[in-house]
Scaffold this motif. Structure first.
Motif, PDB file in Angstrom:
ATOM      1  N   ASP A  74       0.897  -1.183   0.000  1.00  9.15           N
ATOM      2  CA  ASP A  74       0.307   0.056   0.022  1.00  9.15           C
ATOM      3  C   ASP A  74       1.047   1.357   0.160  1.00  9.15           C
ATOM      4  O   ASP A  74       0.361   2.407   0.006  1.00  9.15           O
ATOM      5  CB  ASP A  74      -0.810   0.152   1.188  1.00  9.15           C
ATOM      6  CG  ASP A  74      -0.129   0.119   2.554  1.00  9.15           C
ATOM      7  OD1 ASP A  74       1.066  -0.170   2.628  1.00  9.15           O
ATOM      8  OD2 ASP A  74      -0.663   0.280   3.603  1.00  9.15           O
TER       9      ASP A  74
ATOM     10  N   LEU B  57       2.120  -1.440   4.955  1.00  2.79           N
ATOM     11  CA  LEU B  57       1.331  -2.352   5.289  1.00  2.79           C
ATOM     12  C   LEU B  57       1.788  -3.780   5.732  1.00  2.79           C
ATOM     13  O   LEU B  57       2.842  -4.346   4.951  1.00  2.79           O
ATOM     14  CB  LEU B  57       0.249  -2.968   4.015  1.00  2.79           C
ATOM     15  CG  LEU B  57      -0.896  -3.826   4.225  1.00  2.79           C
ATOM     16  CD1 LEU B  57      -1.949  -2.834   5.092  1.00  2.79           C
ATOM     17  CD2 LEU B  57      -1.417  -4.437   3.135  1.00  2.79           C
TER      18      LEU B  57
ATOM     19  N   TYR C 256      -4.391  -1.373  -4.362  1.00  2.09           N
ATOM     20  CA  TYR C 256      -4.396   0.049  -3.932  1.00  2.09           C
ATOM     21  C   TYR C 256      -3.870   1.109  -4.799  1.00  2.09           C
ATOM     22  O   TYR C 256      -3.946   2.195  -4.648  1.00  2.09           O
ATOM     23  CB  TYR C 256      -3.041  -0.245  -2.914  1.00  2.09           C
ATOM     24  CG  TYR C 256      -3.630  -0.535  -1.799  1.00  2.09           C
ATOM     25  CD1 TYR C 256      -4.170   0.094  -0.635  1.00  2.09           C
ATOM     26  CD2 TYR C 256      -3.346  -1.954  -1.295  1.00  2.09           C
ATOM     27  CE1 TYR C 256      -4.651  -0.456   0.682  1.00  2.09           C
ATOM     28  CE2 TYR C 256      -3.879  -2.573  -0.109  1.00  2.09           C
ATOM     29  CZ  TYR C 256      -4.255  -1.936   0.935  1.00  2.09           C
ATOM     30  OH  TYR C 256      -4.623  -2.520   2.164  1.00  2.09           O
TER      31      TYR C 256
END
Lengths: 382, 88
Positions: free
Chosen positions: A131, A135, A188
């Motif tokens: 991300d 993450l 993402y």
């Protein structure tokens, strides 16, 4: 310094290693310093580089290691769960970040694979986890029973053990691990719809960066790489070398039980189907092959220029969620110009799409980009 | 009872089909019970799956339901696995 605080440079570790051993005294010194900066980095260098050191290539080739960039602090946080043959996710935690290897090899392969994937994104694209905000990376092994698949569930990776007759354990191929995590990166970023051509692009992104994870870990240039997806995943009872081939789509397997690899390499053989979300794992052969053609035409390490161009499109904010092949192709040409100016990169990209029969449709559009970039484009990095 | 399973998608992207006709089978009642339990919680239309997840189309005596990984109940998992393994 925290052991997880990683050094991130534009010069890959195997190249630093090479420079440390064979560069001029000053270069070797700097390379050794860069290598000393982080224990994790050094450990990876020793474990991941097998065989002959790859030939340094542009743009990193002549770059002294002190030009390597210091990235923002990135902490790798991995957790591997064991579903114990049920469908529970994430399952019982069996290995967390920093813990020693365990006796169950799928657990260790998943753990290492997450690390290799994290490293490619950080080193090559300055991306901090999937991300870009660090993450935590989670994976579950031993999902269900005899389960012939691996998938990304929107939050984590899931691996089956395979049935043992056609498929081996799905943690076996590093590119499969990179493939699944790249679904997270796509989620993402461009968030490509998972059906039809945009779905095939979503799949192709995962194959492209999955293959790059493996190439980077092995220190292989475009010419040395096997460009296979899922090599080692088929048991020896199956006639086939892998699940897909980016180099020669449609040739990965041809077997009585599994059938024949259905992937097309060009638009002439595009498959219309309602299965598989409109053939997302089938028609991905076309953009896969375009990437292979561009990367091998440019030579050197595929993650450096071809990979950078594809990454720029995936994360650049211009790729529509319902993009088709042609609009993606046009964006790769524009991205090549924006980053490298008018030169062999954009030519390699245009040639690649032409060979697979996808119109870049952008000769007009790119002419505009070209004029504009004449005054505003950043200096090419080579 | 006639039970058909079609599995599509997945990392490999290959389609697999199998079916079982329970008439005359000694374990017919076990099949019927499993199929009823699986269908009781099935959705009547395609449910969005996840990247690389399998999709299953299960047809029991002409009635079709769709499942998608990882949203299968234990009974649904058991049924599709059993049909794909033991079916023809």
């Amino acid at each position: 310094m925290d052991a997880n605080h990683v050094f991130c440079g534009i010069v890959p570790p195997h190249m630093l290693d090479h420079l440390a051993r064979s560069g001029s005294a000053a270069v070797a010194d700097a390379a050794r310093n860069a290598l000393r900066m982080d224990a994790f980095h050094r450990e990876r260098r020793l474990s991941a580089v097998a065989g002959a050191p790859p030939q340094p290539t542009v743009p990193g080739a002549g770059t002294p290691p002190d030009a390597a960039q210091r990235c923002a602090e990135s902490v790798l946080r991995r957790t591997i769960g064991d579903a114990e043959h049920h469908q529970r996710l994430p399952g019982r935690v069996v290995r967390a970040e920093g813990q020693d290897a365990v006796s169950d090899e799928p657990v260790n392969r998943a753990y290492d694979g997450l690390g290799h994937t994290h490293r490619l994104y950080l080193d090559a694209f300055e991306r901090d986890s999937i991300d870009d905000s660090g993450l935590a990376l989670n994976a579950t092994v031993h999902y269900s029973r005899h389960y012939d698949n691996a998938f990304w569930d929107g939050e984590q990776m899931v691996f089956g053990d395979g049935d043992g007759e056609v498929f081996n354990d799905f943690t076996i191929s590093l590119d499969v691990i990179g493939h699944e995590l790249t679904h997270g990166v796509t989620q993402y970023t461009a968030n490509l719809d998972y059906s039809g051509q945009s779905g095939a692009l979503n799949e192709s992104m995962s194959d492209v960066f999955g293959s790059l994870v493996k190439q980077y870990a092995l220190g292989q240039g475009a010419a040395e790489a096997d460009w296979l997806i899922g090599e080692g995943l088929l048991t020896d009872q199956v006639q086939g070398v892998a699940l897909r081939s980016m180099k020669a789509p449609g040739t990965a397997y041809d077997d009585d039980v599994l059938g024949k690899d259905p992937q097309p390499a060009t638009m002439d053989d595009y498959v219309e189907t309602t299965d598989d979300n409109g053939g997302v794992h089938i028609n991905s052969g076309i953009p896969n092959h375009a990437f292979y053609l561009a990367a091998t035409a440019l030579g050197g390490n595929a993650w450096e220029r071809a990979g950078r161009i594809w990454y720029d499109v995936l994360t650049g904010g211009k790729l529509a969620t319902d993009a088709d092949f042609a609009s993606f192709a046009g964006l790769t040409a524009a991205a090549a110009r924006a980053r490298y100016g008018e030169g062999e990169e954009v030519q390699a990209v245009l040639d690649a799409w032409k060979q697979v029969g996808v119109p870049t449709g952008s000769e007009e559009g790119s002419a505009v980009v070209r004029q504009r970039s004449g005054t505003t484009a950043p200096t090419p990095t080579i | 009872m006639h039970i058909q399973v079609k599995r599509t998608g997945g990392f490999v992207g290959a389609t697999r089909r199998a079916e079982v006709d329970t008439s005359g089978r000694s374990d017919a009642e076990a099949w019927h019970s499993l199929a009823r339990e699986a269908l009781a919680s099935g959705k009547g239309s395609e449910r969005a799956g996840v990247p690389d997840g399998f999709h299953y189309e299960v047809t029991v005596d002409g009635h079709t339901v769709h499942f998608a990984d990882p949203h299968l109940t234990d009974a649904q998992r058991s049924l599709v696995s059993k049909v794909l393994k033991e079916g023809a």
